[in-house]
Design an enzyme around this catalytic site. Structure first.
Site, PDB file in Angstrom:
ATOM      1  N   GLY A 133       2.843  -1.179   1.850  1.00 31.39           N
ATOM      2  CA  GLY A 133       4.175  -1.329   0.939  1.00 31.39           C
ATOM      3  C   GLY A 133       4.591   0.937  -0.004  1.00 31.39           C
ATOM      4  N   SER A 134       5.301   0.578  -0.662  1.00 32.11           N
ATOM      5  CA  SER A 134       5.670   1.712  -1.324  1.00 32.11           C
ATOM      6  C   SER A 134       4.735   2.773  -1.660  1.00 32.11           C
ATOM      7  CB  SER A 134       6.310   1.839  -2.454  1.00 32.11           C
ATOM      8  OG  SER A 134       7.168   0.368  -2.430  1.00 32.11           O
ATOM      9  N   THR A 135       3.062   2.468  -1.504  1.00 36.32           N
ATOM     10  CA  THR A 135       2.414   3.743  -1.549  1.00 36.32           C
ATOM     11  C   THR A 135       2.375   4.268  -0.958  1.00 36.32           C
ATOM     12  OG1 THR A 135       0.986   2.338  -0.977  1.00 36.32           O
ATOM     13  CG2 THR A 135       0.743   2.484  -3.759  1.00 36.32           C
ATOM     14  N   LYS A 193       4.688   5.331   0.939  1.00 32.00           N
ATOM     15  CA  LYS A 193       5.952   6.318   0.802  1.00 32.00           C
ATOM     16  C   LYS A 193       5.824   7.711   0.402  1.00 32.00           C
ATOM     17  CE  LYS A 193       9.660   2.134  -0.902  1.00 32.00           C
ATOM     18  NZ  LYS A 193      10.364   2.020  -0.989  1.00 32.00           N
TER      19      LYS A 193
END
Lengths: 649, 366
Positions: free
Chosen positions: A293-295, A297
């Site tokens: 997920g966003s980590t 990014k």
């Protein structure tokens, strides 16, 4: 023609010469066996006549980085019987029974077994000192005592999956016990005796005792205190959210040393047989793979900055979706974030913004950075059971896969990979191999036998870009989705992650893995911490920012305080979110004055704080928290009382 | 009586040396086994001393008895030998020890008819060859009869079965036939048929084949048929140059089966080393030399043949026994003269020495 005596004489001579030839052959054969090849047969003899009763070595301890013992082998002797040497099994059994208990018949049965050596199970194993002494005093033929210690865990469940478990024959099965088994085991010793063909000791020969070499102590990079912070936070999360799994890693980004590695569920290694195999077999921190997920990014951001595809001050308009190959990829925020800078994109964890970064990079460069950051390959940590995760094969990456990868979907990674990638950002761009073993210590001399130095795998990004990413991540915590990780003065930088888990090929609406990866202090990180909480069950919505971020905040703040890192005042201050964040106020100086004076000072300062007094007297000798610390309005300041000012030392 | 001179003194002297070594080695090799079997470490030693005394008496007696008497009674002797060879095969009469029905028992003492037959046959052949020496030139008149007699004896012994004794009898008979002047072409054809016969014997009983196999590669069958040879070789190697000293053998600790009989040379070589083993072989060589010298100087053909035949028995047994112990030959089961434990073997060997002494006593000058 006649057979004359001369002919007979000639033939007698011939026979005699033939005999001599044969004798010469026999002597030659003796020379071969007894002189030329004697050493070969002597070795055979030695194998044949020497019987060894193995004496296990004391297994090395496992220590934390400060030398604190996490696992050790408590001394305990066991009886080894050599049945063929026991002349009177019944009497021997009787004498043993008086000391160790059990039944005479049972012991006698063991003593008469047809085996080279037998343990007297179960009562003759791991005896206490008094029994050991009593048995030694009996001097029974064929009865030997051998050290067979019991693995002991002073901290119970702590770091269970890292330490690992031991099998019944003294061999490590999982964790450090497995990877460092050879070092820990030491070398077996022997009681050696000369035996006849039945294994009975030949009278008049001497027993020889070859003492075992104890195993070396393994000093881990784990710090017991930080590990305990981590486990405490996990317990809190478990109590609050009842997740399936939690894993938490704290590492030193400058060295790659893992300072804490904790998992839920865990177990007590002393009684591992009572738990499910997957609990003791799987060290989630290195085994579990999931969509980050966003980590993830962070990787896209670092790559885009390094490739000069974006500047944090560039503007981006988010209508709430981003169209890729005919698909609308939605932002997590309905309606979108509107017009924002790329710094805001990072703060807001805005998916469309990252999809665009991915497009600007292109698939080869993005995937090359993903691989350079260490994803898709094992980190090589000295622990068993590591996974390598899954990346899209490059030839199958289309625009859609590129888009989802750039915000952390469609890739599968392990917690330790993320920690090492974040460490590269933290330490100025170097990917390190994670270290779990610090050094080996000789248990007798207490000197370091071997150290495990840091190993740089490769440079991933430049230190300038790393610094840029760090400051962006600091503002994620100070002003963005990571707000709950904010701890005043510790300059925590980090990124949230919320990944839906695919169940039967579809993303589940309830099963999420929320995570947060953080580092602090942002200007020169001393620590990186990562937590992943699998299937939390909160009352409200599931976001990494609300569930995972505080965990990392607490762990980092406590650990930095423990490491003696002073809070700083130069970092970004937190953006106040009305109604969400408590109003903070600075504690005034209240010590070194009379109690009345302190109360008046507090009132006059205008801060809305309560006082709690500790002790008796009318003079304030100390206060907690100290002056200058920010705490929420309505918080408590403890004043420690005494009768007079403390003498200045 | 003819002119009585002194016997060749070296013969009894060397024999006595071997006997002393033998008795000591029997004791050293058998203590563990004696203790184990009879709870008396001296069991085999005491009996061997008794046999030695009996044998020495017999030796002394035979050295005084004119050997021509043997020629006179050679037919009677050989008939009795065959009688016993048949008798021992009768169940309940012959005792089975170590897989062979080879003993006629009197309590714990047993006699081996094959041991007697060995000497009886040689006496008979010597007598028969010396009566009309030139018939050896003819195959059917000279060579065939003794061969048939020998084959009959070997056949009976193989029924026990005892491969070792058969081999010694066959070997010694062939040597005597050679000495008696049989033409070489006859002998070569015999060697051919003998080889075939031996191969046939081995093929007839699988355990003989196994023994042959174990001898070729003992390490391949370390627990079964190669065991004896390995243990024996290990004993020799352990002894090395100087040996582990009297009583220092480890192989006698039940590793080497029957260390006091067929494998006594292995224990000797382990305890006395290469030096001791070679010294023992030299003593045998000396004895054989003096025996052959006696045959050379015997007053008549019978004496010459008899001395050569008896010496050949000793020599063949030494060669086979030491060959087995050193792994050069398959395990056959034959005693080492004067050294191995065994009543029949020891007393008869000493008796044979007595006969040789008597022949040497009547030797011609030169």
């Amino acid at each position: 023609m006649r057979i004359t005596p001369t002919k007979v004489h000639t033939r007698i001579m011939m026979v005699f010469v033939a005999f001599l030839c044969v004798f010469g052959l026999l002597v030659g054969r003796l020379v071969h066996i007894q002189v030329l090849a004697a050493h070969f047969f002597m070795a055979k003899t030695s194998d044949l006549i020497r019987r060894n009763i193995p004496v296990p070595a004391v297994r090395g301890a496992i220590l934390d980085s400060q030398g604190e013992t996490l696992v050790y082998t408590a001394s305990a002797a066991s009886i080894i019987a050599v049945p063929v040497q026991i002349k009177h099994p019944q009497q021997t059994a009787q004498k043993l029974q008086k000391i160790i208990g059990g039944t005479e018949q049972g012991i006698e049965k063991l003593l008469t077994q047809k085996a080279a050596m037998v343990y007297i199970r179960p009562r003759g194993r791991r005896l206490d000192g008094a029994k050991t002494k009593a048995i030694r005093a009996l001097k029974l033929p064929g009865i030997y005592l051998t050290e067979e210690g019991r693995r002991t865990y002073p901290y119970g469940n702590m770091a269970a999956q890292v330490l690992g478990v031991m099998g019944g024959e003294g061999q490590g099965l999982t964790g450090i016990e497995l990877t460092m088994n050879q070092v820990l085991s030491g070398k077996k010793g022997y009681i050696q005796f000369v035996a006849n063909a039945r294994g009975q000791e030949i009278p008049g020969t001497n027993d020889e005792y070859i003492p075992p070499t104890p195993g070396e102590d393994v000093e881990l990079t784990i710090d017991r205190q930080i590990q305990q912070f981590a486990e405490r936070e996990i317990q809190n999360v478990v109590a609050q959210y009842k997740p399936d799994h939690v894993t938490l890693i704290v590492a030193n980004p400058k060295t790659g040393q893992v300072l804490a590695m904790a998992n839920y569920p865990n177990y007590n290694p002393a009684s591992w047989q009572t738990v499910q195999p997957q609990v003791y077999n799987r060290n989630l921190a290195i085994w579990q793979t999931f969509e980050p997920g966003s980590t993830f990014k962070i990787v896209t951001l670092a790559a885009a900055l390094e490739q000069k595809k974006v500047s944090l001050t560039d503007r981006f308009y988010d209508p709430g979706y981003y169209e890729v190959a005919g698909h609308r990829i939605r932002c997590w925020k309905a309606g979108g974030h509107g017009s924002q800078s790329y710094l805001n994109v990072v703060e807001n964890s805005c998916n469309p913004g990252f999809v665009q970064l991915g497009e600007r990079l292109g698939k080869e460069p993005l995937f090359s950075y993903i691989k350079k950051f260490g994803f898709g390959a094992k980190t090589g940590i000295d622990l068993p059971g590591e996974s390598k995760g899954i990346l899209f094969p490059l030839k199958r990456v289309g625009p859609l896969e590129l888009a989802t990868t750039s915000f952390g979907q469609g890739v599968s990674v392990t917690p330790i990979q993320q920690v090492m990638a974040m460490s590269a950002i933290a330490n100025g761009g170097l990917l390190l191999k994670p270290e779990i073993v610090k050094d080996l210590i000789n248990p007798e001399t207490k000197t370091v036998a071997k150290t495990y130095p840091s190993q740089v795998v490769r440079r991933v990004i430049s230190s300038q870009i790393a610094a840029q990413v760090r400051s962006a991540l600091e503002s994620v915590v100070a002003q963005g989705t990571g707000a709950n990780a904010f701890r005043d003065g510790y300059r925590i930088a980090g990124k949230t992650g919320t990944a839906q888990v695919a169940v039967n090929g579809r993303y589940s609406g309830t099963h999420y893995i929320v995570s947060f990866i953080g580092m602090a202090p942002a200007n020169d990180p001393r620590l990186v911490a990562y937590v992943a909480i699998d299937y939390p069950r909160p009352n409200g919505p599931v976001f990494g920012g609300t569930i995972a971020a505080p965990v990392v905040g607490n762990v980092l703040a406590d650990s930095l305080a423990y490491l003696g890192v002073q809070p700083s005042v130069t970092g970004l201050s937190k953006k106040y979110r009305y109604g969400i964040d408590p109003a903070m106020t600075t504690v005034p100086s209240l010590d070194n004055r009379s109690l009345n004076n302190a109360k008046r000072t507090l009132l006059e300062s205008g801060t809305i704080l309560r006082i709690q007094v500790v002790g008796a007297g009318n003079y304030v000798v100390a206060q907690a928290p100290k002056a200058g610390v920010k705490i929420p309005q309505g918080g408590v300041v403890r004043l420690y009382l005494g009768n007079s000012p403390l003498a200045k030392s | 009586m003819r002119s009585q001179k002194a016997a060749d003194l070296l013969i009894p002297l060397v024999t006595l040396c071997l006997l002393v070594i033998g008795v000591l080695m029997v004791h050293s090799a058998s203590t563990v086994l004696s203790q184990e079997r009879f709870h008396d470490a001296f069991y085999y030693f005491k009996r061997q001393v008794l046999f030695a005394v009996l044998g020495l008496l017999s030796m002394w007696f035979m050295s005084r008895l004119d050997y021509h008497l043997l020629q006179k009674y050679s037919r009677v002797i050989v008939i009795f030998c065959f009688l016993f060879l048949v008798l021992v095969l009768v169940p309940h009469v012959g005792q089975v020890r170590g897989g062979s029905r080879a003993w006629l028992g009197i309590g714990t003492f047993g006699i081996q008819p094959s041991e007697f037959a060995k000497f009886g046959l040689l006496i008979f052949f010597s007598s028969w060859f010396s009566q009309r020496p030139d018939r050896m030139l003819f195959f059917s008149k000279g060579l065939l009869p003794p061969l048939l007699v020998m084959s009959a004896a070997v056949l009976l012994i193989m029924l026990e079965p005892d491969l070792g004794q058969s081999a010694v009898i066959a070997g010694a008979t062939m040597i005597l036939i050679f000495i008696a002047g049989a033409p070489m072409k006859h002998l070569w054809s015999l060697v051919g048929t003998g080889t075939l016969a031996f191969a046939g014997l081995i093929a007839a009983a699988p355990y003989r084949l196994a023994r042959v196999l174990s001898f070729l590669d003992p390490w391949k069958y370390p627990d079964t048929i190669g065991y004896h040879i390995i243990m024996s070789l290990v004993a020799l190697g352990q002894g090395a140059l100087l040996g582990s000293g009297i009583g220092g053998s480890t192989q006698k600790h039940l590793y080497l089966p029957e260390p006091q009989t067929d494998f006594i040379f292995a224990i000797l070589a382990e305890e006395l080393g290469f030096i001791g083993a070679v010294a023992t072989l030299l003593l045998f060589a000396l004895l054989i030399f003096r025996g052959m010298r006696t045959a050379w100087r015997a007053p008549d053909r019978f004496g010459s043949y008899l001395a050569a035949g008896l010496v050949s028995i000793i020599a063949v047994q030494v060669m086979i026994n030491v060959g087995v112990v050193t792994g050069l030959l398959p395990v056959t089961g034959i005693t080492l003269p004067f050294l191995s434990y065994g009543g029949s073997s020891l007393t008869l060997m000493l008796t044979a020495v007595g006969i040789i002494m008597n022949i040497s006593r009547q030797a011609k000058a030169g």
